[in-house]
Scaffold this active site. Structure first.
Site, PDB file in Angstrom:
ATOM      1  N   ARG A 284     -11.590  59.482  72.284  1.00  0.00           N
ATOM      2  CA  ARG A 284     -11.089  58.163  71.893  1.00  0.00           C
ATOM      3  C   ARG A 284      -9.871  57.800  72.732  1.00  0.00           C
ATOM      4  NH1 ARG A 284      -9.501  56.040  65.812  1.00  0.00           N
ATOM      5  NH2 ARG A 284      -8.293  57.981  65.735  1.00  0.00           N
TER       6      ARG A 284
ATOM      7  N   ASP B 200      -1.814  59.659  59.906  1.00  0.00           N
ATOM      8  CA  ASP B 200      -1.722  59.365  61.325  1.00  0.00           C
ATOM      9  C   ASP B 200      -1.151  57.969  61.481  1.00  0.00           C
ATOM     10  OD1 ASP B 200      -3.797  57.606  60.792  1.00  0.00           O
ATOM     11  OD2 ASP B 200      -5.294  58.678  61.975  1.00  0.00           O
TER      12      ASP B 200
END
Length: 563
Positions: free
Chosen positions: A174, A462
């Site tokens: 990603r 996160d």
């Protein structure tokens, strides 16, 4: 080791990429003249279009903020109504995606992911990675070594880590979203302007250039997760990047496979169109739940009380707008031959606390049972100990099959109003406000020290979950909300909570549990960054202006290194 190769890759005339960050050990293996020449070409061809797309994002966010709700587009209705087109689908090694593990790309986490037993590893250079220069290029080194079977790691305590699994997960990398920049690489365009490089093009370009052929030779391929897309035009930009890159390296068109995270409100209204624009390179869509919630708050933060969400813990996957979004995603994917991948439950086990572990497994099992029952073809977990739980729920539905593409979900009828039905009917509590302040500050402190994924109070946090925490605080203040007990949520009230949180984390001794219940951090903590974290939080949660992303200013101020 110092770089001996030239630090600038220049075309015969025109633009160039220059390294402005320090040349750390082994960086020359990634930042080669040839790789920099490729990055230069990517920026020459696509940097201008990237800026156009970011400007379009701002215009759309302004329109929503001024009362123009998103709708399914009239100008692309023909794409949605054409039942015949399909996406490329799974590439080699992506046929079975029932459990994917997510995580950053430092050497230890890379080895742990490859040994995990998951079918796929989302190698995350985005929300789970703090974008320090060392992390950005160090992650590329970890991936390069792992793909070639050369990766080992010895911790500061002397523990050795090696890849021991006979079969390792397929890697899906990603890259950073279109909105992020890489300030340690500068791009000089044809007009002579010098700009920070695109984080997306840097992450994608370096990984693809160094590893595409090795991945193909291993029977897999260069696969990517695409983050934070907001329109089909952004998807088309990525598709053109892929087509050019395949041609540049001389590999067949369609070798690249992308899975798009539907994690913004505008993208939820363009799922068909996003698949269509990426159809030659597309494997599926993912329900990026945490960023999706953040996107709802960001776009509707000033639209009045009916768009105010309650405590973060109350915004579950079963509330109306989240239910509509995930059901539409599965239906859209399966109409087009694309895999639908579920999201990540934040609950994680604690090997030192059986009760916490039991509760996490129970919550995750329920979450994955719902996803498998809804027709998803796979799901995410954030911890290796949760893989058996998630796999059991998908095994129960899939059996020997690798997907549920034959489950079309024709029963689903999602309207625009359903995607915007954010009324939950739960209060804002004092504990909810305090938790948001505490989690955001503790996460930011770790992020400033180079950690992008942090276990806090037995939840995996996160950048996406931190965004929810700070944006809710901003919205509650600016919408004049009160807690359940009648306390006004004001800047002054939140400042008192900041002071309490800072006092708590400093009172805790440095130990194996880390700061204020944070697990997974080193027992020997270095100098903390709580003052800086609190200041960043104030900038993104308490000021009049609402920054589009909490990390943008903090990256420029705190994470850039001078050569």
């Amino acid at each position: 080791m110092s770089i001996t190769a030239p630090t600038t890759a220049t075309r015969s005339t025109g633009p160039s990429i220059e390294i402005t960050g320090p040349r750390h050990d082994r960086f020359d293996e990634i930042l080669t003249p040839e790789a920099l020449a490729f990055l230069t070409e990517l920026h020459h061809r696509f940097a201008g279009r990237r800026h156009d797309r970011l400007a379009a994002r701002m215009r759309r966010r302004f329109e929503i903020g001024n009362g123009h709700d998103p709708r399914f587009r009239d100008d692309t209705a023909h794409i949605r109504e054409d039942a015949d087109w399909r996406v490329a689908g799974a590439g080699p090694g992506l046929e079975d995606r029932r459990v994917e593990i997510t995580g950053p790309t430092d050497p230890k986490m890379t080895i742990n992911a490859l040994n995990s037993g998951a079918k796929v590893w989302l190698a995350d250079q985005e929300d789970a990675t703090s974008p320090t220069w060392r992390n950005v290029i160090g992650g590329q080194l970890s991936l390069r070594d792992a793909i070639r079977g050369e990766l080992t790691h010895t911790s500061a305590e002397g523990k050795e880590y090696r890849v021991t699994a006979e079969t390792t997960p397929t890697i899906v990398m990603r890259p950073r979203g279109w909105h992020l920049v890489e300030k340690h690489l500068e791009f000089t365009d044809r007009t002579g302007r010098t700009l920070a490089a695109s984080g997306s093009l840097v992450d994608f370009g370096l990984y693809f250039f160094h590893n595409a052929q090795a991945l193909i030779d291993a029977g897999r391929g260069p696969y990517f997760y695409l983050a934070k897309l907001e329109s089909s035009e952004e998807a088309k930009l990525w598709d053109d990047v892929f087509t050019f890159s395949e041609d540049y390296l001389g590999i067949p068109h369609g070798t690249i496979r992308a899975t798009v995270l539907i994690e913004t409100l505008p993208a939820a209204f363009e799922m068909d169109e996003i698949l269509f624009e990426l159809r030659d390179h597309c494997a599926g869509l993912n329900a990026g739940r945490w960023d999706y919630i953040f996107s709802i708050i960001k776009n509707y933060r000033g639209r009045g009380a009916r768009f105010v969400l309650p405590d973060r813990s109350e915004v579950t996957m079963t509330v109306p707008f989240m239910r509509a979004y995930t059901e539409l995603l599965v239906q859209t994917c399966h109409r087009r031959g694309a895999y639908a991948i579920g999201g990540m439950s934040a609950f994680i086990p604690n090997r030192r606390d059986p009760e916490v572990t039991a509760r996490a497994i129970e919550k995750v099992a329920a979450d994955k049972k719902r996803e498998a029952g809804d027709g998803f073809d796979g799901t995410w977990v954030a911890h290796p100990d949760l893989i058996p739980t998630a796999q059991a729920e998908f095994d129960a539905v899939l059996g020997e099959r690798t997907n549920q593409l034959d489950r079309r979900r024709d029963d689903v009828q999602v309207r625009a109003e359903d995607l915007l039905d954010v009324h939950i009917g739960r209060p804002i509590t004092a504990a909810g406000v305090r938790d948001n302040v505490s989690v955001a500050i503790r996460y930011l402190e770790a992020w400033l020290r180079g950690q992008g994924a942090v276990a806090i109070d037995n939840l995996m946090e996160d950048a996406a979950t931190a965004e929810i925490s700070r944006s809710q605080v901003w919205q509650w203040i600016h919408q004049d909300r009160e807690t359940e007990d009648g306390t006004a949520i004001t800047v002054e009230y939140v400042e008192k909570l900041i002071a309490e949180v800072l006092a708590e984390v400093r009172a805790d001794s440095a130990g194996a549990t880390g700061a204020a219940g944070t697990t997974g951090s080193s027992a020997a903590r270095t100098a903390d960054r709580f003052d800086d974290a609190a200041e960043v939080f104030r900038e993104v949660a308490l000021r009049e202006e609402f920054p589009a992303f909490l990390t943008l200013g903090a990256y420029s101020k705190h994470l850039t290194e001078a050569d």
